[in-house]
Design a protein around this motif. Structure first.
Motif, PDB file in Angstrom:
ATOM      1  N   SER A 162       0.834  -1.213   0.000  1.00 18.47           N
ATOM      2  CA  SER A 162       0.000   0.000   0.000  1.00 18.47           C
ATOM      3  C   SER A 162       0.863   1.256   0.000  1.00 18.47           C
ATOM      4  CB  SER A 162      -0.929   0.015   1.219  1.00 18.47           C
ATOM      5  OG  SER A 162      -1.823  -1.052   1.171  1.00 18.47           O
ATOM      6  N   ARG A 214       1.015   4.375  -2.638  1.00 17.73           N
ATOM      7  CA  ARG A 214       0.908   5.800  -2.298  1.00 17.73           C
ATOM      8  C   ARG A 214       2.098   6.588  -2.829  1.00 17.73           C
ATOM      9  NH1 ARG A 214      -0.534   3.540   2.516  1.00 17.73           N
ATOM     10  NH2 ARG A 214       1.357   4.256   3.588  1.00 17.73           N
ATOM     11  N   CYS A 215       3.286   6.013  -2.710  1.00 11.65           N
ATOM     12  CA  CYS A 215       4.486   6.699  -3.192  1.00 11.65           C
ATOM     13  C   CYS A 215       4.463   6.882  -4.708  1.00 11.65           C
ATOM     14  CB  CYS A 215       5.744   5.936  -2.788  1.00 11.65           C
ATOM     15  SG  CYS A 215       6.141   6.071  -1.029  1.00 11.65           S
ATOM     16  N   SER A 240       2.119   7.777  -6.444  1.00  7.50           N
ATOM     17  CA  SER A 240       1.354   8.973  -6.820  1.00  7.50           C
ATOM     18  C   SER A 240       1.966  10.232  -6.194  1.00  7.50           C
ATOM     19  CB  SER A 240      -0.115   8.821  -6.409  1.00  7.50           C
ATOM     20  OG  SER A 240      -0.216   8.669  -5.009  1.00  7.50           O
TER      21      SER A 240
END
Length: 154
Positions: free
Chosen positions: A87, A91-92, A94
Motif C-alpha cells: 500500500s 501511495r508513493c 502517486s
C-alpha cells in the motif's frame, strides 16, 4: 531498531542517515522473530513512516532495502505478504518523482526476492508499470523498466 529509524531522518549528515538505514536492513531479519506482536506492528509502521518521510535518494534506497528485508522476514514467519508495504508503494507512486522512483526500486527488489509470492499482484503491478514507463521523469521510467525486466525474468 527504533533508534536507527530515528537516525535515518535526524542524523546530522547524509552518510550517517544512509548508514543508519543500512544497519536497519541488516538487523531487522535477526530481530524480527524476537518481537512481540505490538512491537512488530510499531516497527512496521515506523519503517514505512521513515520511507515515506525521507527526501534523500541514498537514504531512500537503503530504507528500501530495509523494507525488502522486513518483507522477507514477514513472509518467512507468517507466510504472507506485508500488505502495508504494498500500500505504501502505491501511495508513493502517486507522489513526487523521487518517491515514485524509490517505490519502483523497492518493487523491483520485492519481485526479485519474493518471486511467486507476488504473482497474485502481477495484474495490478502491470497496470501500474504501464503508466510508470510513460512518466515524465526519466529516472522513474528507468526504474519502471527495471521492474518489468525483473518480473519478466522471474
Amino acid at each position: 531498531l527504533t533508534v536507527m529509524m530515528s537516525r535515518t531522518l535526524q542524523a546530522s549528515t547524509l552518510h550517517s542517515r544512509q548508514l543508519a538505514a543500512s544497519i536497519l536492513s541488516w538487523r531487522l531479519p535477526r530481530a524480527w522473530p524476537t518481537l512481540s506482536e505490538s512491537d512488530a506492528a510499531r516497527l512496521q509502521a515506523g519503517l514505512l513512516e521513515c520511507f515515506i518521510s525521507c527526501s534523500e535518494l541514498p537514504v531512500l534506497k537503503a530504507l528500501g532495502e530495509a523494507c525488502n528485508a522486513l518483507c522477507q522476514s514477514i513472509a518467512l514467519s507468517h507466510n504472507t505478504m506485508w500488505q502495508e508495504l504494498l500500500s505504501a508503494i502505491g501511495r508513493c507512486l502517486s507522489g513526487d518523482a523521487l518517491h515514485r522512483r524509490a517505490a519502483l526500486e523497492v518493487l523491483a527488489s520485492l519481485v526479485r526476492s519474493m518471486g511467486a509470492r507476488l504473482h497474485n499482484y502481477y495484474p495490478e503491478i502491470g497496470t501500474t508499470l504501464a503508466a510508470c514507463v510513460k512518466d515524465v521523469d526519466l529516472n522513474v521510467r528507468i526504474a519502471a523498466l527495471s521492474v518489468v525486466g525483473v518480473a519478466a525474468s522471474s
